[in-house]
Write a protein that holds these residues in place. Sequence first.
Motif, mmCIF file in Angstrom:
data_model
loop_
_atom_site.group_PDB
_atom_site.id
_atom_site.type_symbol
_atom_site.label_atom_id
_atom_site.label_comp_id
_atom_site.label_asym_id
_atom_site.label_seq_id
_atom_site.Cartn_x
_atom_site.Cartn_y
_atom_site.Cartn_z
ATOM 1 N N THR A 76 1.237 -1.316 -0.102
ATOM 2 C CA THR A 76 0.464 -0.083 0.542
ATOM 3 C C THR A 76 0.830 1.289 0.160
ATOM 4 O O THR A 76 2.259 0.653 -0.010
ATOM 5 C CB THR A 76 -1.037 0.340 1.060
ATOM 6 N N THR A 77 0.207 1.955 0.216
ATOM 7 C CA THR A 77 0.903 3.504 0.090
ATOM 8 C C THR A 77 1.155 4.553 0.960
ATOM 9 O O THR A 77 0.082 4.476 1.903
ATOM 10 C CB THR A 77 -0.150 4.356 -1.328
ATOM 11 N N ILE A 100 5.916 6.746 -2.814
ATOM 12 C CA ILE A 100 5.306 7.360 -3.887
ATOM 13 C C ILE A 100 5.786 8.363 -5.150
ATOM 14 O O ILE A 100 7.602 8.371 -4.353
ATOM 15 C CB ILE A 100 4.500 8.591 -3.356
ATOM 16 N N ASN A 106 1.372 9.105 -6.094
ATOM 17 C CA ASN A 106 0.407 8.160 -6.045
ATOM 18 C C ASN A 106 1.692 7.376 -5.602
ATOM 19 O O ASN A 106 2.637 7.006 -6.786
ATOM 20 C CB ASN A 106 -0.439 7.621 -7.372
ATOM 21 N N ILE A 107 1.433 5.757 -5.548
ATOM 22 C CA ILE A 107 2.482 4.242 -5.393
ATOM 23 C C ILE A 107 2.271 4.850 -6.896
ATOM 24 O O ILE A 107 2.476 4.433 -7.608
ATOM 25 C CB ILE A 107 1.775 3.365 -5.120
ATOM 26 N N ILE A 112 7.169 -1.266 -6.207
ATOM 27 C CA ILE A 112 6.314 -2.307 -5.861
ATOM 28 C C ILE A 112 6.581 -3.734 -5.935
ATOM 29 O O ILE A 112 6.853 -4.399 -5.299
ATOM 30 C CB ILE A 112 5.008 -2.372 -7.157
ATOM 31 N N ILE A 123 -2.835 -6.034 -3.738
ATOM 32 C CA ILE A 123 -1.663 -3.899 -3.554
ATOM 33 C C ILE A 123 -3.659 -3.028 -3.650
ATOM 34 O O ILE A 123 -4.612 -3.571 -4.133
ATOM 35 C CB ILE A 123 -1.784 -3.805 -5.500
ATOM 36 N N ALA A 125 -4.308 0.844 -3.369
ATOM 37 C CA ALA A 125 -3.312 2.120 -3.606
ATOM 38 C C ALA A 125 -4.407 2.969 -3.748
ATOM 39 O O ALA A 125 -5.863 3.059 -4.403
ATOM 40 C CB ALA A 125 -2.982 1.601 -5.212
ATOM 41 N N CYS A 133 -3.522 6.646 -10.311
ATOM 42 C CA CYS A 133 -2.644 5.609 -10.445
ATOM 43 C C CYS A 133 -2.753 5.633 -11.718
ATOM 44 O O CYS A 133 -3.170 5.325 -12.495
ATOM 45 C CB CYS A 133 -2.827 4.491 -9.646
ATOM 46 N N ILE A 138 0.055 -1.222 -12.212
ATOM 47 C CA ILE A 138 -0.368 -1.878 -11.676
ATOM 48 C C ILE A 138 -0.870 -2.916 -11.614
ATOM 49 O O ILE A 138 -0.809 -4.604 -10.903
ATOM 50 C CB ILE A 138 -1.215 -0.904 -10.364
ATOM 51 N N TYR A 151 -8.390 -0.713 -5.584
ATOM 52 C CA TYR A 151 -8.171 1.266 -5.062
ATOM 53 C C TYR A 151 -9.073 1.703 -4.377
ATOM 54 O O TYR A 151 -9.943 1.978 -4.517
ATOM 55 C CB TYR A 151 -8.330 1.827 -6.552
#
Length: 360
Positions: A76-77, A100, A106-107, A112, A123, A125, A133, A138, A151
Amino acid sequence: MINVTKPFLPPREEFDQYINGIWSREWLTNNGPLVNELELKLKEYLDVPHLFFVSNGTIALQIAIKALGVKGEIITTPFSYVATTSCICWEGYTPVFVDICPRTLNINPELIEAAITPETTAILATHVYGNPCDVEAIDSIASKYNLKVIYDGAHAFGTKYNGRSVFKYGDISTISFHATKLFHTIEGGAVITQDASVAKEIAHIRNFGHDGPEKFYSIGINGKNSEFHAAMGLCNLKYVNQILQRRKELSERYDLMLKPLRITKPFIESKEEFNHAYYAIIFESEKALLKAIDTLNGVYTYPRRYFYPSLDKLNYVGSEGEMKVAGSVSSRVLCLPLYQDLSFEEIDMISRALLRAQNY
Ligand SMILES: Cc1ncc(COP(=O)(O)O)c(C=O)c1O
């Protein structure tokens, strides 16, 4: 006094008409007609096949985790609202932070893969400030490693990516309809999916796991929302295009007025249709940010340090590795006032105060 946000309120008579209907039907909650109508209209507006109106954006995240059966480590972010991390910890799972991207906030998808372990299942995000994102990157990492994607689209009402609703990506997207959001139902949120079998899980989990009055399909929670909240949503939905347009105009006014200010802003890719959910500026240093806040407070203006602090600093998460970019950005970022009836004159006043803070 100018606050960072002010909820939109529809004309009172329009809300009253819905309330009169609730009184005559005497149906207050439990999947009532207004909840159904709002869900149908939101599905149409957001162009998604399955959407469940729930009591808030936090419960939407909890339901998403349960519906997908993810567990163990969730990537996660660190740059989001606290609910994005706390929902993972609340379930007893481990948030694994990935830093980020300094441009979009954003991530960073490039980081990752290095964080994936045999325990990783998903994930989670955030589309920060409504800025999508890198959903393509992703989603492709997720399919390579067989991970689920959630998301957190709490801010992303009306955002598009490559001309499509941003809620069409990932296994589940969530959204918040809190009073501070550009579209709101006072309190509220939604869980969105493209997949009918995931939708079935969500529908049961939202309603205590009930499968009929005396049978239970799965574990569940009370994530339902009421007819009163749906009524506010139905009223506000009529105005949402006007709200989106107004926020765009106000943001452009800030852009113009703040040109001489030494700040940066989150970068919006050209393939993205941004919803102007927030007007965030990033100062050169925390000192410059604190001086700006002080000067704005002096003219009765209250911006918000959002998001601050970086979530890897929460006292209930054990975080490995330093989130350098998120730590630095969260110490320097400020969301300026942005709401429907903010005037250009007020933006000009705020901008002048920010320039004064920079120059003296
Ligand atoms: C990114 C993000 N996620 C989740 C939430 C939680 O939404 P709610 O306040 O509707 O529970 C918020 C709320 O502001 C948010 O900003």
